[in-house]
Design a protein around this motif. Structure first.
Motif, short mmCIF file in Angstrom:
data_model
loop_
_atom_site.label_atom_id
_atom_site.label_comp_id
_atom_site.label_asym_id
_atom_site.label_seq_id
_atom_site.Cartn_x
_atom_site.Cartn_y
_atom_site.Cartn_z
N LEU A 197 0.84 -1.20 0.00
CA LEU A 197 0.00 0.00 0.00
C LEU A 197 0.87 1.25 0.00
O LEU A 197 1.37 1.69 1.03
CB LEU A 197 -0.93 -0.01 1.22
N THR A 198 1.02 1.82 -1.18
CA THR A 198 1.91 2.99 -1.35
C THR A 198 1.16 4.30 -1.12
O THR A 198 1.37 5.28 -1.83
CB THR A 198 2.53 2.97 -2.76
N ASP A 199 0.31 4.32 -0.11
CA ASP A 199 -0.47 5.51 0.22
C ASP A 199 0.45 6.68 0.60
O ASP A 199 1.43 6.50 1.32
CB ASP A 199 -1.40 5.24 1.40
N THR A 200 0.11 7.86 0.13
CA THR A 200 0.78 9.08 0.58
C THR A 200 -0.28 10.07 1.05
O THR A 200 -1.48 9.87 0.83
CB THR A 200 1.60 9.73 -0.55
N TYR A 201 0.16 11.14 1.72
CA TYR A 201 -0.75 12.21 2.10
C TYR A 201 -0.05 13.54 1.82
O TYR A 201 1.14 13.58 1.53
CB TYR A 201 -1.15 12.09 3.57
N ARG A 202 -0.80 14.61 1.87
CA ARG A 202 -0.26 15.93 1.55
C ARG A 202 -0.08 16.75 2.81
O ARG A 202 -0.98 16.83 3.65
CB ARG A 202 -1.18 16.68 0.56
N ALA A 203 1.07 17.37 2.94
CA ALA A 203 1.38 18.25 4.06
C ALA A 203 2.19 19.43 3.55
O ALA A 203 2.89 19.32 2.54
CB ALA A 203 2.15 17.50 5.14
N LYS A 204 2.11 20.54 4.24
CA LYS A 204 2.86 21.72 3.82
C LYS A 204 4.36 21.48 3.96
O LYS A 204 4.83 20.96 4.98
CB LYS A 204 2.45 22.93 4.65
N ALA A 205 5.09 21.87 2.94
CA ALA A 205 6.55 21.76 2.98
C ALA A 205 7.09 22.75 4.01
O ALA A 205 6.52 23.83 4.21
CB ALA A 205 7.14 22.04 1.61
N LYS A 206 8.17 22.37 4.67
CA LYS A 206 8.74 23.22 5.71
C LYS A 206 9.14 24.58 5.14
O LYS A 206 9.85 24.65 4.14
CB LYS A 206 9.95 22.53 6.34
N GLY A 207 8.67 25.66 5.78
CA GLY A 207 9.01 27.01 5.36
C GLY A 207 8.36 27.43 4.06
O GLY A 207 8.85 28.33 3.37
N SER A 208 7.24 26.77 3.69
CA SER A 208 6.59 27.08 2.42
C SER A 208 5.08 26.91 2.56
O SER A 208 4.59 26.20 3.45
CB SER A 208 7.12 26.16 1.31
N ASP A 209 4.34 27.56 1.69
CA ASP A 209 2.89 27.38 1.63
C ASP A 209 2.50 26.27 0.67
O ASP A 209 1.32 25.94 0.55
CB ASP A 209 2.22 28.69 1.19
N LYS A 210 3.48 25.71 -0.01
CA LYS A 210 3.21 24.64 -0.95
C LYS A 210 3.10 23.30 -0.21
O LYS A 210 3.70 23.11 0.84
CB LYS A 210 4.31 24.57 -2.01
N TYR A 211 2.36 22.40 -0.82
CA TYR A 211 2.20 21.07 -0.24
C TYR A 211 3.09 20.07 -0.96
O TYR A 211 3.42 20.24 -2.14
CB TYR A 211 0.74 20.62 -0.34
N GLU A 212 3.48 19.04 -0.22
CA GLU A 212 4.30 17.97 -0.80
C GLU A 212 3.77 16.62 -0.36
O GLU A 212 3.08 16.50 0.65
CB GLU A 212 5.76 18.13 -0.39
N ALA A 213 4.10 15.59 -1.13
CA ALA A 213 3.67 14.22 -0.81
C ALA A 213 4.52 13.68 0.34
O ALA A 213 5.74 13.80 0.34
CB ALA A 213 3.81 13.33 -2.03
N LYS A 214 3.86 13.08 1.31
CA LYS A 214 4.53 12.50 2.46
C LYS A 214 4.06 11.06 2.65
O LYS A 214 2.95 10.69 2.26
CB LYS A 214 4.20 13.29 3.74
N GLU A 215 4.92 10.24 3.27
CA GLU A 215 4.57 8.87 3.60
C GLU A 215 4.29 8.74 5.09
O GLU A 215 4.95 9.38 5.91
CB GLU A 215 5.70 7.89 3.23
N PRO A 216 3.33 7.90 5.47
CA PRO A 216 3.04 7.70 6.89
C PRO A 216 4.18 7.03 7.66
O PRO A 216 4.27 7.16 8.87
CB PRO A 216 1.80 6.80 6.88
N SER A 217 5.04 6.30 6.95
CA SER A 217 6.20 5.65 7.56
C SER A 217 7.28 5.50 6.51
O SER A 217 7.03 5.72 5.31
CB SER A 217 5.82 4.27 8.12
N ASP A 218 8.48 5.11 6.92
CA ASP A 218 9.53 4.89 5.93
C ASP A 218 9.45 3.49 5.31
O ASP A 218 10.28 3.12 4.49
CB ASP A 218 10.92 5.15 6.52
N HIS A 219 8.45 2.73 5.70
CA HIS A 219 8.09 1.47 5.04
C HIS A 219 6.65 1.58 4.57
O HIS A 219 5.82 2.22 5.22
CB HIS A 219 8.17 0.28 6.00
#
Length: 293
Positions: A261-283
Motif C-alpha cells: 500500500l503505497t499511500d501518501t498524504y499531503r502536508a505543507k513543505a517546511k518554510g513554504s505554503d506549498k504542499y508535498e507528498a509525504k509517507e506515513p512511515s519509511d516502510h
C-alpha cells in the motif's frame, strides 16, 4: 416450486455468510520508531504528524490482525487509544517489558480471542534480552495463539523484526523461527509477518520460503498490487523492487489478494505554503486477504 425457491435462497445465503466469515485481512507495518535522536520531526515526518494518517489507513483498509515493527510503547498505546476496537500483544525488546522497540501484534477484540501469547529473542539465548550471533541490536519475535470467535478457527501468528546488519543473525533467526513454529504449533495454521530486512533474493528469506512449512503470500496470490518495494525512506519519489517486509502463511490459508500500500498524504513543505507528498512511515505496509478452512 414456490416453497422450494425460498429454501434455495436461504441455502445460498448461508453459504455466502459462511464464506464471508472465513475471510481475514492481514497486514504487516513497520511504523518507524519515534525517538529524539533522529531528524524525522525536522523533516516533517514526526510521529505526531504520522499517527493520525496511519490510524486512518488501518481503519479504511479494515485490517483484522496485523504485525507492527519498531513501535515504542507510547506509539502502540497511541494507536490503541485512537483505535479502541483493537488490542495488542508484545513486549519491549530491551527489557522484556516496556523498554525498546516492540514487534507487537494488533487484533480486533470482537473478532479474535487471544488464547496464548509469548515472546522470544532471536538469539541462542531466547528467554531474556540479548543480541544473537552478529546482530547489532537485540531482536525479538512476539507470537499469539488466536481463536476466531464466530467460526472457532484457531491459528498462530508470529511477528518479528530481523537485524539490519547481521547476515548470520538473519539466517539463524530464520531457522530459529521455523523451529519455534514447529515446536509450538505443530501442524496448526500459522502466519508469520515482519520486517526481515532482506528482500526476496536473500538466503535467509529462502530458509523460510523453501521450508515446506511457510510460503510467501506474494507468490501465492493470484492478484498482486505491488508497484514498488516496501522500503521508501520517506522519499515519495523512491523506486525499488525489493520486498523486505513479508507475510508468510501455511497451506491452511488461501491467499486471494496481495498489496503493497503505497499511500501518501499531503502536508505543507517546511518554510513554504506549498504542499508535498509525504509517507506515513519509511516502510509501506503489506496487506493480504486470505480465506481459511
Amino acid at each position: 416450486m414456490k416453497k422450494i425457491l425460498p429454501l434455495v435462497f436461504m441455502a445460498m445465503l448461508s453459504v455466502s455468510v459462511s464464506y464471508g466469515q472465513r475471510q481475514l485481512t492481514v497486514a504487516t507495518y513497520n511504523l518507524r520508531n519515534d525517538n529524539a535522536t533522529n531528524d524525522d520531526s525536522v523533516r516533517g515526518n514526526g510521529w505526531k504528524q504520522r499517527l493520525p494518517i496511519i490510524t486512518q489507513l488501518i481503519r479504511f483498509h479494515d485490517w483484522d490482525i496485523f504485525g507492527t515493527q519498531e513501535g515504542l510503547v507510547h506509539q502502540l498505546n497511541g494507536l490503541k487509544q485512537a483505535m479502541p476496537q483493537y488490542n495488542y500483544t508484545g513486549i519491549g525488546r530491551d527489557d522484556g517489558k516496556t523498554e525498546g522497540e516492540f514487534s507487537a501484534i494488533f487484533y480486533k477484540k470482537d473478532k479474535f480471542k487471544l488464547l496464548k501469547h509469548g515472546d522470544f529473542w532471536m538469539a541462542p539465548v531466547t528467554d531474556k534480552p540479548n543480541k544473537g550471533w552478529d546482530a547489532a541490536l537485540p531482536r525479538i519475535c512476539s507470537w499469539g495463539y488466536f481463536q476466531e470467535i464466530k467460526t472457532g478457527f484457531k491459528f498462530y501468528y508470529f511477528n518479528l523484526h530481523m537485524d539490519h546488519i547481521g547476515v548470520v543473525a538473519r539466517r539463524e533467526s530464520a531457522k530459529l523461527v521455523l523451529k519455534k513454529v514447529k515446536e509450538m504449533g505443530g501442524n496448526s495454521p500459522t502466519i508469520l509477518s515482519g520486517d526481515f530486512n532482506v528482500d526476496q533474493t536473500s538466503d535467509s528469506y529462502a530458509v523460510i520460503n523453501n521450508s515446506g512449512v511457510l510460503r510467501d503470500s506474494y507468490e501465492l496470490s493470484p492478484i498482486k498490487y505491488a508497484t514498488n518495494g516496501t522500503f521508501n525512506d520517506f522519499d515519495a519519489n523512491d523506486k525499488t523492487t525489493g520486498r523486505i517486509d513479508h507475510i508468510f502463511v501455511t497451506k491452511d490459508f488461501k491467499v486471494k489478494r496481495y498489496g503493497i500500500l503505497t499511500d501518501t498524504y499531503r502536508a505543507k513543505a517546511k518554510g513554504s505554503d506549498k504542499y508535498e507528498a509525504k509517507e506515513p512511515s519509511d516502510h509501506f505496509p503489506v496487506m493480504i486477504m486470505v480465506d481459511h478452512k
